[in-house]
Design a protein around this motif. Sequence first.
Motif, PDB file in Angstrom:
ATOM      1  N   TRP A   9       3.225  18.694   6.358  1.00  0.00           N
ATOM      2  CA  TRP A   9       3.380  17.683   5.309  1.00  0.00           C
ATOM      3  C   TRP A   9       4.090  18.286   4.097  1.00  0.00           C
ATOM      4  O   TRP A   9       4.974  17.655   3.519  1.00  0.00           O
ATOM      5  N   ARG A  13       7.047  16.652   1.969  1.00  0.00           N
ATOM      6  CA  ARG A  13       6.232  15.896   1.012  1.00  0.00           C
ATOM      7  C   ARG A  13       7.061  15.110   0.001  1.00  0.00           C
ATOM      8  O   ARG A  13       6.801  13.934  -0.253  1.00  0.00           O
ATOM      9  N   MET A  16       8.524  12.099   1.546  1.00  0.00           N
ATOM     10  CA  MET A  16       7.494  11.157   1.969  1.00  0.00           C
ATOM     11  C   MET A  16       6.832  10.468   0.776  1.00  0.00           C
ATOM     12  O   MET A  16       6.430   9.308   0.888  1.00  0.00           O
ATOM     13  N   LEU A  17       6.720  11.160  -0.341  1.00  0.00           N
ATOM     14  CA  LEU A  17       6.176  10.509  -1.538  1.00  0.00           C
ATOM     15  C   LEU A  17       7.068   9.360  -1.975  1.00  0.00           C
ATOM     16  O   LEU A  17       6.581   8.302  -2.389  1.00  0.00           O
ATOM     17  N   ILE A  20       6.318   6.582   0.422  1.00  0.00           N
ATOM     18  CA  ILE A  20       5.022   5.967   0.107  1.00  0.00           C
ATOM     19  C   ILE A  20       5.168   5.005  -1.073  1.00  0.00           C
ATOM     20  O   ILE A  20       4.573   3.925  -1.083  1.00  0.00           O
ATOM     21  N   HIS A  27      -0.394   2.165   0.831  1.00  0.00           N
ATOM     22  CA  HIS A  27      -0.855   3.506   1.187  1.00  0.00           C
ATOM     23  C   HIS A  27      -0.683   4.454   0.004  1.00  0.00           C
ATOM     24  O   HIS A  27       0.204   4.265  -0.826  1.00  0.00           O
ATOM     25  N   THR A  28      -1.528   5.463  -0.024  1.00  0.00           N
ATOM     26  CA  THR A  28      -1.363   6.576  -0.951  1.00  0.00           C
ATOM     27  C   THR A  28      -1.139   7.834  -0.119  1.00  0.00           C
ATOM     28  O   THR A  28      -1.318   7.818   1.113  1.00  0.00           O
ATOM     29  N   GLU A  29      -0.796   8.900  -0.778  1.00  0.00           N
ATOM     30  CA  GLU A  29      -0.651  10.165  -0.064  1.00  0.00           C
ATOM     31  C   GLU A  29      -1.956  10.558   0.614  1.00  0.00           C
ATOM     32  O   GLU A  29      -1.955  11.010   1.769  1.00  0.00           O
ATOM     33  N   ASP A  30      -3.076  10.361  -0.066  1.00  0.00           N
ATOM     34  CA  ASP A  30      -4.375  10.673   0.539  1.00  0.00           C
ATOM     35  C   ASP A  30      -4.635   9.851   1.800  1.00  0.00           C
ATOM     36  O   ASP A  30      -5.177  10.359   2.783  1.00  0.00           O
ATOM     37  N   ILE A  32      -2.388   8.715   3.889  1.00  0.00           N
ATOM     38  CA  ILE A  32      -1.546   9.249   4.957  1.00  0.00           C
ATOM     39  C   ILE A  32      -2.132  10.560   5.476  1.00  0.00           C
ATOM     40  O   ILE A  32      -2.254  10.760   6.695  1.00  0.00           O
ATOM     41  N   LEU A  33      -2.512  11.445   4.578  1.00  0.00           N
ATOM     42  CA  LEU A  33      -3.091  12.725   5.005  1.00  0.00           C
ATOM     43  C   LEU A  33      -4.383  12.516   5.797  1.00  0.00           C
ATOM     44  O   LEU A  33      -4.606  13.179   6.813  1.00  0.00           O
TER      45      LEU A  33
END
Length: 122
Positions: A9, A13, A16-17, A20, A27-30, A32-33
């Motif tokens: 990631w 990142r 991807m941010l 997002i 969705h948030t980064e959290d 997705i993770l």
Amino acid sequence: MIFDIVQEWAQCREAMLAAIAETKGTHTEDDILTGLVTGSYKLWRKNGSGIVTDFAVYPRMKVINVFLAGGHLKDILPLQTEIENYGRKMGCHRATLLAVRDGWQRAVAGGRKLGICMYKDL
């Protein structure tokens, strides 16, 4: 495994941010993770670009769904065949792409527009 996911990631990142942010709050980064760690989502990465997929299971068909993509098209497009092959291996008969930009329709080989969702039978 978690370390590998976080490490992968980190390599994409930034791109991807930006992707997002285009989800407009779904969705948030959290999120997705969490999905990557639990196995609900799968990350496909090349250089600093990435794609996140999940599966949709309908009454008559299983679909691999590309719902997040960020980075450079030259990095992302070569992942298409790998994702389609993985989808077939996992029992999918279709791939879908939720695209926010019309340019994706021209870029994805075999993709057909269905509203803002493109699909390709596998």
